[in-house]
Write a protein that holds these residues in place. Structure first.
Motif, short mmCIF file in Angstrom:
data_model
loop_
_atom_site.label_atom_id
_atom_site.label_comp_id
_atom_site.label_asym_id
_atom_site.label_seq_id
_atom_site.Cartn_x
_atom_site.Cartn_y
_atom_site.Cartn_z
N GLU A 87 0.85 -1.20 0.00
CA GLU A 87 0.00 0.00 0.00
C GLU A 87 0.88 1.24 0.00
O GLU A 87 1.98 1.23 0.54
CB GLU A 87 -0.89 0.05 1.25
CG GLU A 87 -1.93 -1.04 1.32
CD GLU A 87 -2.77 -0.90 2.57
OE1 GLU A 87 -4.01 -0.90 2.43
OE2 GLU A 87 -2.21 -0.79 3.66
N SER A 88 0.38 2.32 -0.56
CA SER A 88 1.12 3.58 -0.53
C SER A 88 1.10 4.14 0.89
O SER A 88 0.20 3.82 1.69
CB SER A 88 0.49 4.60 -1.48
OG SER A 88 -0.75 5.07 -0.97
N THR A 113 0.40 7.05 1.69
CA THR A 113 -0.79 7.89 1.83
C THR A 113 -1.99 7.05 2.26
O THR A 113 -2.77 7.45 3.13
CB THR A 113 -1.09 8.61 0.50
OG1 THR A 113 0.05 9.38 0.12
CG2 THR A 113 -2.29 9.53 0.65
N GLU A 114 -2.14 5.87 1.66
CA GLU A 114 -3.25 4.99 2.04
C GLU A 114 -3.11 4.52 3.48
O GLU A 114 -4.10 4.47 4.23
CB GLU A 114 -3.28 3.77 1.11
CG GLU A 114 -3.69 4.10 -0.32
CD GLU A 114 -3.57 2.89 -1.23
OE1 GLU A 114 -4.52 2.65 -2.00
OE2 GLU A 114 -2.56 2.18 -1.18
N GLN A 115 -1.89 4.20 3.88
CA GLN A 115 -1.66 3.76 5.25
C GLN A 115 -1.99 4.86 6.25
O GLN A 115 -2.63 4.64 7.28
CB GLN A 115 -0.22 3.31 5.42
CG GLN A 115 0.16 2.09 4.59
CD GLN A 115 1.62 1.74 4.75
OE1 GLN A 115 2.14 1.64 5.85
NE2 GLN A 115 2.31 1.55 3.65
N GLU A 162 -3.96 7.39 5.82
CA GLU A 162 -5.40 7.68 5.88
C GLU A 162 -6.12 6.70 6.79
O GLU A 162 -7.04 7.08 7.52
CB GLU A 162 -6.04 7.66 4.49
CG GLU A 162 -7.53 7.95 4.56
CD GLU A 162 -8.14 8.46 3.28
OE1 GLU A 162 -9.19 9.14 3.36
OE2 GLU A 162 -7.58 8.17 2.21
N LYS A 163 -5.71 5.45 6.78
CA LYS A 163 -6.33 4.48 7.67
C LYS A 163 -6.12 4.88 9.13
O LYS A 163 -7.05 4.78 9.95
CB LYS A 163 -5.75 3.09 7.42
CG LYS A 163 -6.18 2.48 6.09
CD LYS A 163 -5.58 1.10 5.90
CE LYS A 163 -6.02 0.48 4.58
NZ LYS A 163 -5.43 -0.87 4.39
N ILE A 193 -4.13 14.71 2.54
CA ILE A 193 -4.89 13.76 3.35
C ILE A 193 -4.81 14.12 4.83
O ILE A 193 -5.77 13.94 5.59
CB ILE A 193 -4.40 12.31 3.10
CG1 ILE A 193 -5.47 11.31 3.54
CG2 ILE A 193 -3.09 12.02 3.79
CD1 ILE A 193 -6.69 11.33 2.67
#
Length: 229
Positions: free
Chosen positions: A39-40, A42-44, A46-47, A78
């Motif tokens: 995962e990027s 950024t995705e991490q 955001e979680k 984000i």
């Protein structure tokens, strides 16, 4: 950019007024790109933000200054989406350019007082490992400090053996700044460091090692009543 050749003057004249509200620092999440590489970042992040985290430090020492700035600019939207705060490790100049909220200094960085003079809008944290460093950070005008290592953790092994929660309590009593406990702060250890007066916890593997980052972040934030905004 580094600023040296300034005489170090300690005293009340250098102490800044404390920030009125640093509750967003209850869970201070420090980045580590080695986790969940499918995962990027950024995705991490955001979680974690969905789980309630409201302060993220970008700490990637393997990145070049150009890469660090690019990463900061990538994750900034984000961070702002969740009304959170972005901190950059050591580089106040990059924090300023990226529009970050603060900078995290080490005990070998440019003194907090010099950074505050150059970048008065940045929130300044200082990483400390002894009472002397904590007192110096306060005198220099830092807004908060981290103190480590509290428990055994691979990321802080070069700073010596774990100092334990009792030592954390001593540091909390020695300064008037918010103190964040760092180093091996697993979820079950949060109550223990809070009993010692810690304002919050700084976390790396405690959240990133989880297979459900959002839920793990929520569990950490639950110790502080949930998200602060």
């Amino acid at each position: 950019v580094r600023w040296f050749n300034r005489s170090l003057t300690l005293g009340n004249e250098m102490k800044a007024e404390p920030k009125s509200d640093l509750d967003f620092l209850h869970v201070y999440l420090i980045s580590d790109f080695r986790h969940h590489q499918e995962e990027s970042i950024t995705e991490q992040i955001e979680k974690a933000l969905q789980g309630g985290v409201r302060a993220v430090q970008l700490r990637e020492k393997d990145l070049s200054p150009k890469e660090l700035l690019a990463q900061a600019l990538e994750i900034k939207p984000i961070i702002k989406k969740y009304d959170a705060k972005l901190f950059i490790n050591d580089r106040a100049d990059i924090a300023e350019i990226a529009g970050a909220d603060g900078v995290q200094l080490t005990e070998t960085s440019v003194p907090a007082g010099e950074i505050k003079d150059k970048f008065p809008n940045l929130i300044i944290g200082v990483s400390t490992h002894a009472k002397e460093g904590a007192l110096l950070a306060e005198a220099e005008g830092a807004d908060f400090i981290t103190f480590s290592p509290i428990y055994e953790t691979p990321s802080k092994i070069h700073f010596g053996p774990p100092q334990g929660p009792e030592k954390l309590g001593e540091i909390v009593k020695s300064v008037h700044l918010p103190v964040l406990a760092l180093g091996g702060i697993k979820l079950n250890r949060v109550p223990e460091v809070l009993q010692q007066g810690a304002h919050g916890v700084a976390v790396i593997s405690g959240i990133w090692d989880s297979q459900d980052i959002k839920q793990q972040a929520f569990e950490y934030m639950h110790h502080f009543g949930g998200a602060t905004s």
